[in-house]
Design an enzyme around this catalytic site. Structure first.
Site, short mmCIF file in Angstrom:
data_model
loop_
_atom_site.label_atom_id
_atom_site.label_comp_id
_atom_site.label_asym_id
_atom_site.label_seq_id
_atom_site.Cartn_x
_atom_site.Cartn_y
_atom_site.Cartn_z
N ARG A 122 63.73 152.56 80.61
CA ARG A 122 65.09 152.04 80.79
C ARG A 122 65.50 151.23 79.56
NH1 ARG A 122 66.07 150.93 87.26
NH2 ARG A 122 66.47 153.13 87.69
N GLN A 127 69.59 155.84 78.23
CA GLN A 127 70.47 155.77 79.41
C GLN A 127 71.05 157.12 79.78
OE1 GLN A 127 73.30 152.67 78.44
NE2 GLN A 127 72.15 151.14 79.58
N ASP A 130 68.66 159.21 81.93
CA ASP A 130 68.10 158.55 83.10
C ASP A 130 68.42 159.34 84.38
OD1 ASP A 130 67.27 156.85 85.10
OD2 ASP A 130 68.33 155.09 84.35
N SER A 133 68.87 157.28 87.73
CA SER A 133 70.18 156.66 87.93
C SER A 133 71.25 157.70 88.29
CB SER A 133 70.61 155.88 86.69
OG SER A 133 69.79 154.74 86.51
N TYR A 230 62.94 146.49 87.76
CA TYR A 230 62.60 146.92 89.11
C TYR A 230 62.28 145.71 89.97
CZ TYR A 230 62.15 151.66 87.25
OH TYR A 230 62.39 152.87 86.66
#
Length: 378
Positions: A122, A127, A130, A133, A230
């Site tokens: 991350r 991004q 990802d 996500s 997390y």
């Protein structure tokens, strides 16, 4: 350079690893793209759509994968699917590697370089890659839509000549990507929304979406986040205090959406049988963690069950319930990563093995398991 896009053998999987849009992008990188016949049908993409984008359609997985330098899938292939892959080929998918020693051994023995997209770090440059996500975002949205479909009442407050319809009370447990999207969707539908999470940073995010934050905010709570963003596993003492607060709150809710997952571990148990039984008949629970054991004690994978008048939704592969959108986002995640593995001038595969993205996601290479988190213990 040949890129193969294979169909999914898991009957619950409706997504596909490429779209006509990404096929065109792979072609612009100098790749020949071969798509297995029917790979995109459940996501609303026909073989003709892929051919129009410049792909070749192959009748079988073996034909599609033959001599492929890069193989793209949504889920980790079964051992039987590995036989036709070229040694040294890059196999990229959502590998679900935790607790899958036999599957990782099979990947190593197939001599493929297997990359697990959900291990993508991350960091800013990753991004766009990802997958957790992109897919969780859709799962959070779909969870509220599914809850609304099962809930026998209206969600927003309605003032009519016949009387006022009260707004549904919706509680979201876990305010990660899925949870935040669930909150936003529930708010758009007009619900009275509350949410909880063990990460302190979540409070501001929840409140920014117009929901009320519910948590025991003690010292342990203020320290409850890893460097990677997390949630940490909480102590038994904290869990007991939080459960007491949540139990009294849940009894007043109409809809509860649970989204709590810790990578590599069973889903934490958030809703006990007693909590479910405290809810009003007609209430609805959506358990987004059902594939990992479930956040709710009485949820069942792949089923909508009723317990004491409360419906508990345990759909599998929730992003796949929005197959077209999920495939579109996943395919873009894959392309963004694959692009970093190709020499654009030479138009060949050129993996930088010391790149942090490669090191974080590569599970197997040259016949061995190379990822430090999954080394065999014996």
């Amino acid at each position: 350079m040949r890129i193969a896009v294979l169909s999914e053998t898991d009957r619950a999987e409706t997504r596909v690893a490429a779209t006509p849009e990404t096929v065109k992008k792979y072609k612009s990188l100098g790749a020949d793209v071969v798509v297995q016949a029917g790979a995109g049908l459940q996501a609303g993409l026909s073989d003709a759509d892929f051919e129009a984008a410049g792909a070749t359609v192959a009748g079988s997985a073996a034909d599609a994968a033959k001599d492929a330098d890069i193989v793209l899938k949504v889920r980790r292939p079964a051992e039987s699917e590995l036989t036709g892959l070229k040694p040294g080929a890059l196999l990229i998918a959502i590998m679900d590697p935790y607790g899958q020693e036999a599957a990782l051994k099979a990947l190593a023995e197939a001599k493929v370089a297997a990359f697990s997209m959900e291990l993508m770090p991350r960091i800013t440059r990753a991004q766009v890659m990802d997958v957790l996500s992109s897919q969780a975002n859709l799962a959070g949205y779909r969870a509220v839509v599914d809850a609304a479909a099962e809930y026998g009442r209206a969600i927003p407050m309605m003032m009519t000549a016949a009387g006022t319809v009260p707004a549904a009370r919706i509680f979201v447990m876990g305010a990660g990507v899925a949870g935040l999207q669930a909150i936003a969707t529930a708010r758009r539908l007009g619900g009275i929304v509350t949410a909880t999470d063990v990460r302190p940073a979540a409070k501001e995010q929840v409140e920014s979406l117009g929901a009320k934050f519910v948590a025991v905010e003690d010292e342990e709570f203020r320290q409850a986040e890893t460097a990677g963003g997390y949630a940490k596993e909480m102590s038994a003492e904290y869990r007991a205090k939080q459960a007491e607060l949540v139990a009294s709150h849940i009894a007043k809710q109409d809809i509860v959406v649970t989204t709590a997952l810790i990578p590599g571990r069973p889903a934490p148990r958030l809703l006990t049988r007693e909590m479910v039984e405290s809810m009003k008949p007609g209430s609805v629970i959506v358990d987004l963690a059902v594939e990992r054991g479930g956040n709710c004690e009485v949820s069942k994978p792949g089923e909508v069950v009723e317990h004491n008048g409360v419906k508990i939704i345990g759909h599998l592969n929730v992003p796949g319930r929005l197959a077209a959108t999920a495939s579109n986002l996943y395919a873009k995640n894959l392309y963004a990563f694959v692009e970093t593995l190709i020499d654009k001038e030479a138009k060949t595969v050129a993996v930088k093995w010391d790149d942090e993205l490669v090191k974080a996601t590569c599970l197997t290479r040259d016949g061995v398991i190379v990822h430090t988190a999954f080394q065999p213990t014996a």
